[in-house]
Design an enzyme around this catalytic site. Structure first.
Site, PDB file in Angstrom:
ATOM      1  N   LYS A 285       0.840  -1.212   0.000  1.00  0.00           N
ATOM      2  CA  LYS A 285       0.000   0.000   0.000  1.00  0.00           C
ATOM      3  C   LYS A 285       0.875   1.263   0.000  1.00  0.00           C
ATOM      4  O   LYS A 285       0.629   2.193  -0.758  1.00  0.00           O
ATOM      5  CB  LYS A 285      -0.949   0.011   1.224  1.00  0.00           C
ATOM      6  CG  LYS A 285      -1.855  -1.214   1.303  1.00  0.00           C
ATOM      7  CD  LYS A 285      -2.771  -1.189   2.507  1.00  0.00           C
ATOM      8  CE  LYS A 285      -2.061  -1.267   3.863  1.00  0.00           C
ATOM      9  NZ  LYS A 285      -1.333  -2.526   4.101  1.00  0.00           N
TER      10      LYS A 285
ATOM     11  N   ARG B  58      -9.850   0.284   9.331  1.00  0.00           N
ATOM     12  CA  ARG B  58      -9.472  -1.108   9.567  1.00  0.00           C
ATOM     13  C   ARG B  58     -10.589  -1.886  10.256  1.00  0.00           C
ATOM     14  O   ARG B  58     -10.449  -3.094  10.446  1.00  0.00           O
ATOM     15  CB  ARG B  58      -8.223  -1.146  10.454  1.00  0.00           C
ATOM     16  CG  ARG B  58      -6.911  -1.312   9.682  1.00  0.00           C
ATOM     17  CD  ARG B  58      -5.810  -1.172  10.699  1.00  0.00           C
ATOM     18  NE  ARG B  58      -4.590  -1.850  10.417  1.00  0.00           N
ATOM     19  CZ  ARG B  58      -3.526  -1.299   9.841  1.00  0.00           C
ATOM     20  NH1 ARG B  58      -3.589  -0.079   9.370  1.00  0.00           N
ATOM     21  NH2 ARG B  58      -2.415  -1.982   9.738  1.00  0.00           N
TER      22      ARG B  58
ATOM     23  N   ARG C 253      11.456  -5.442   5.078  1.00  0.00           N
ATOM     24  CA  ARG C 253      11.159  -4.019   4.838  1.00  0.00           C
ATOM     25  C   ARG C 253      12.125  -3.129   5.630  1.00  0.00           C
ATOM     26  O   ARG C 253      12.416  -3.372   6.793  1.00  0.00           O
ATOM     27  CB  ARG C 253       9.718  -3.720   5.276  1.00  0.00           C
ATOM     28  CG  ARG C 253       9.412  -2.223   5.361  1.00  0.00           C
ATOM     29  CD  ARG C 253       7.941  -1.909   5.360  1.00  0.00           C
ATOM     30  NE  ARG C 253       7.146  -2.674   6.294  1.00  0.00           N
ATOM     31  CZ  ARG C 253       5.805  -2.701   6.274  1.00  0.00           C
ATOM     32  NH1 ARG C 253       5.145  -2.025   5.370  1.00  0.00           N
ATOM     33  NH2 ARG C 253       5.155  -3.434   7.158  1.00  0.00           N
TER      34      ARG C 253
ATOM     35  N   ARG D 271      11.278  -1.553  11.266  1.00  0.00           N
ATOM     36  CA  ARG D 271      10.216  -1.276  12.241  1.00  0.00           C
ATOM     37  C   ARG D 271      10.170  -2.330  13.350  1.00  0.00           C
ATOM     38  O   ARG D 271      10.341  -3.516  13.096  1.00  0.00           O
ATOM     39  CB  ARG D 271       8.861  -1.256  11.516  1.00  0.00           C
ATOM     40  CG  ARG D 271       8.536   0.105  10.938  1.00  0.00           C
ATOM     41  CD  ARG D 271       7.377   0.062   9.982  1.00  0.00           C
ATOM     42  NE  ARG D 271       6.202  -0.649  10.496  1.00  0.00           N
ATOM     43  CZ  ARG D 271       5.061  -0.751   9.815  1.00  0.00           C
ATOM     44  NH1 ARG D 271       4.950  -0.193   8.626  1.00  0.00           N
ATOM     45  NH2 ARG D 271       4.041  -1.398  10.322  1.00  0.00           N
TER      46      ARG D 271
ATOM     47  N   ARG E 225      -0.326  -9.621  13.258  1.00  0.00           N
ATOM     48  CA  ARG E 225      -0.978  -8.567  12.460  1.00  0.00           C
ATOM     49  C   ARG E 225      -1.781  -9.183  11.320  1.00  0.00           C
ATOM     50  O   ARG E 225      -2.874  -8.712  10.991  1.00  0.00           O
ATOM     51  CB  ARG E 225       0.071  -7.585  11.917  1.00  0.00           C
ATOM     52  CG  ARG E 225       0.589  -6.648  13.006  1.00  0.00           C
ATOM     53  CD  ARG E 225       1.933  -6.041  12.674  1.00  0.00           C
ATOM     54  NE  ARG E 225       1.948  -5.257  11.467  1.00  0.00           N
ATOM     55  CZ  ARG E 225       3.044  -4.993  10.754  1.00  0.00           C
ATOM     56  NH1 ARG E 225       4.213  -5.469  11.158  1.00  0.00           N
ATOM     57  NH2 ARG E 225       2.970  -4.263   9.682  1.00  0.00           N
TER      58      ARG E 225
HETATM   59  P1  ADP Z   1       2.210  -1.868   3.208  1.00  0.00           P
HETATM   60  O1  ADP Z   1       2.217  -0.369   3.180  1.00  0.00           O
HETATM   61  O2  ADP Z   1       0.997  -2.465   2.546  1.00  0.00           O
HETATM   62  O3  ADP Z   1       2.440  -2.452   4.575  1.00  0.00           O
HETATM   63  P2  ADP Z   1       4.790  -1.628   1.808  1.00  0.00           P
HETATM   64  O4  ADP Z   1       4.497  -0.790   0.614  1.00  0.00           O
HETATM   65  O5  ADP Z   1       5.500  -1.001   2.944  1.00  0.00           O
HETATM   66  O6  ADP Z   1       3.435  -2.373   2.301  1.00  0.00           O
HETATM   67  O7  ADP Z   1       5.605  -2.892   1.286  1.00  0.00           O
HETATM   68  C1  ADP Z   1       6.092  -3.907   2.193  1.00  0.00           C
HETATM   69  C2  ADP Z   1       7.477  -4.381   1.728  1.00  0.00           C
HETATM   70  O8  ADP Z   1       7.353  -5.111   0.502  1.00  0.00           O
HETATM   71  C3  ADP Z   1       8.461  -3.240   1.443  1.00  0.00           C
HETATM   72  O9  ADP Z   1       9.738  -3.654   1.848  1.00  0.00           O
HETATM   73  C4  ADP Z   1       8.383  -3.056  -0.085  1.00  0.00           C
HETATM   74  O10 ADP Z   1       9.614  -2.579  -0.620  1.00  0.00           O
HETATM   75  C5  ADP Z   1       8.080  -4.473  -0.569  1.00  0.00           C
HETATM   76  N1  ADP Z   1       7.185  -4.514  -1.731  1.00  0.00           N
HETATM   77  C6  ADP Z   1       6.124  -3.702  -1.998  1.00  0.00           C
HETATM   78  N2  ADP Z   1       5.515  -4.061  -3.152  1.00  0.00           N
HETATM   79  C7  ADP Z   1       6.214  -5.134  -3.630  1.00  0.00           C
HETATM   80  C8  ADP Z   1       6.077  -5.960  -4.794  1.00  0.00           C
HETATM   81  N3  ADP Z   1       5.083  -5.764  -5.692  1.00  0.00           N
HETATM   82  N4  ADP Z   1       6.957  -6.975  -4.952  1.00  0.00           N
HETATM   83  C9  ADP Z   1       7.949  -7.175  -4.036  1.00  0.00           C
HETATM   84  N5  ADP Z   1       8.132  -6.433  -2.916  1.00  0.00           N
HETATM   85  C10 ADP Z   1       7.277  -5.421  -2.716  1.00  0.00           C
HETATM   86  P1  ADP Z   2       1.129  -1.901   7.557  1.00  0.00           P
HETATM   87  O1  ADP Z   2       1.389  -0.747   6.624  1.00  0.00           O
HETATM   88  O2  ADP Z   2       2.274  -2.849   7.593  1.00  0.00           O
HETATM   89  O3  ADP Z   2      -0.203  -2.540   7.311  1.00  0.00           O
HETATM   90  P2  ADP Z   2       0.564   0.126   9.486  1.00  0.00           P
HETATM   91  O4  ADP Z   2       1.722   1.032   9.409  1.00  0.00           O
HETATM   92  O5  ADP Z   2      -0.664   0.491   8.697  1.00  0.00           O
HETATM   93  O6  ADP Z   2       1.053  -1.305   9.019  1.00  0.00           O
HETATM   94  O7  ADP Z   2       0.118  -0.094  10.979  1.00  0.00           O
HETATM   95  C1  ADP Z   2       1.025  -0.390  12.018  1.00  0.00           C
HETATM   96  C2  ADP Z   2       0.261  -0.560  13.316  1.00  0.00           C
HETATM   97  O8  ADP Z   2      -0.393   0.689  13.654  1.00  0.00           O
HETATM   98  C3  ADP Z   2      -0.877  -1.581  13.287  1.00  0.00           C
HETATM   99  O9  ADP Z   2      -0.417  -2.893  13.572  1.00  0.00           O
HETATM  100  C4  ADP Z   2      -1.812  -1.043  14.391  1.00  0.00           C
HETATM  101  O10 ADP Z   2      -1.334  -1.365  15.678  1.00  0.00           O
HETATM  102  C5  ADP Z   2      -1.689   0.459  14.220  1.00  0.00           C
HETATM  103  N1  ADP Z   2      -2.704   1.024  13.295  1.00  0.00           N
HETATM  104  C6  ADP Z   2      -2.470   1.660  12.109  1.00  0.00           C
HETATM  105  N2  ADP Z   2      -3.614   2.067  11.535  1.00  0.00           N
HETATM  106  C7  ADP Z   2      -4.618   1.667  12.375  1.00  0.00           C
HETATM  107  C8  ADP Z   2      -6.043   1.766  12.322  1.00  0.00           C
HETATM  108  N3  ADP Z   2      -6.681   2.358  11.292  1.00  0.00           N
HETATM  109  N4  ADP Z   2      -6.750   1.235  13.359  1.00  0.00           N
HETATM  110  C9  ADP Z   2      -6.138   0.652  14.401  1.00  0.00           C
HETATM  111  N5  ADP Z   2      -4.802   0.505  14.494  1.00  0.00           N
HETATM  112  C10 ADP Z   2      -4.039   1.010  13.499  1.00  0.00           C
END
Ligand code: ADP
Ligand code: ADP
Length: 215
Positions: free
Chosen positions: A14, A89, A129, A162, A173
């Site tokens: 995302k 969420r 990541r 992280r 998660r």
């Molecule tokens: P999210 O915001 O949904 O948690 P991220 O954009 O931070 O996900 O991506 C999670 C990890 O996967 C990062 O290290 C990113 O560089 C990698 N990543 C994102 N998209 C892809 C993809 N299409 N193929 C391989 N790795 C990816």
């Molecule tokens: P990812 O991009 O890997 O999905 P986030 O950065 O969105 O992870 O979220 C990290 C943590 O922050 C979650 O595991 C949760 O504890 C908290 N969090 C983020 N957004 C929300 C939300 N909309 N509602 C509740 N908790 C949240």
């Protein structure tokens, strides 16, 4: 005008895709995870309360998240369109978002895009990541490494791993996502604005599909 909700499990891409969308469409990205991590770093009341949930891979309570989002949506930059990344969420958050957009901003959610990625891949993506603490740019040690080991290409800051990107917390998660957040697909499905896409390919190919939806 685009107000897009980005759904998808942790590590689905995302944040990565949001960076492409911002560049092409001039939207502002609101990531609740980024706001919460900044609050933890700054040691605010919100940060202190949220930290225990985040460290355990649990959701932060809806009241805190909705209050935080209400404040964020008051800022002027939201008027040109928003990508909601990591929010809503829960069904309660989705209902609160609809209400805030309709009543306060006289607008609505226009697109919901859900990225589908298998759990095994998600664990690998999150464990590998790395992100820049200065500019937020996201890397992956295998799939998208920085040019020079451990530092951001854009500003040279040392990349961080992280606290919640450890295997056990990620698994928790993912469990929370499947039990709670994935129910939002049902909430949005009826709207005719819901799109589910395969997020497993090359990031550029995933982005082509998103562009096809946003137009
Ligand atoms: P999210 O915001 O949904 O948690 P991220 O954009 O931070 O996900 O991506 C999670 C990890 O996967 C990062 O290290 C990113 O560089 C990698 N990543 C994102 N998209 C892809 C993809 N299409 N193929 C391989 N790795 C990816
Ligand atoms: P990812 O991009 O890997 O999905 P986030 O950065 O969105 O992870 O979220 C990290 C943590 O922050 C979650 O595991 C949760 O504890 C908290 N969090 C983020 N957004 C929300 C939300 N909309 N509602 C509740 N908790 C949240």
């Amino acid at each position: 005008m685009i107000n897009m909700v980005f759904l998808g499990p942790p590590g689905a891409g995302k944040g990565t895709q949001s960076a492409y969308i911002i560049e092409d469409y001039g939207l502002v990205q609101i990531s609740t995870g980024d706001i919460l991590r900044a609050a933890v770093k700054a040691g605010t009341e919100l940060g202190k309360e949220a930290k225990v949930y985040m460290d355990g891979g649990q959701l932060v309570p809806d009241e805190l998240i909705v209050g935080m989002m209400k404040e964020r949506l008051k800022q002027d930059d939201c008027k040109n369109g928003v990508i909601f990344d990591g929010f809503p969420r829960t069904i309660a958050q989705a209902e609160a978002l609809d209400k805030m957009l309709n009543e306060d901003l006289k607008t609505e959610v226009t697109h919901i895009i859900s990225l589908d990625v298998a759990d095994e891949l998600l664990v690998e993506r999150a464990v590998g990541r790395r992100s820049c603490p200065e500019c937020g740019k996201v890397y992956h040690i295998k799939y998208n490494p920085p040019k020079t080991g451990g530092v951001c290409d854009a500003d040279g800051a040392t990349l961080i791993h992280r606290d919640d990107d450890q295997e056990d917390t990620i698994k928790n998660r993912l469990k929370v996502y499947h039990e709670t957040t994935s129910l939002l697909k049902g909430y949005y499905n009826e709207s005719g604005k819901f799109h589910e896409i395969d997020g497993e390919g090359d990031p550029k190919d995933v982005y082509k599909k998103i562009k096809g939806i946003l137009g």
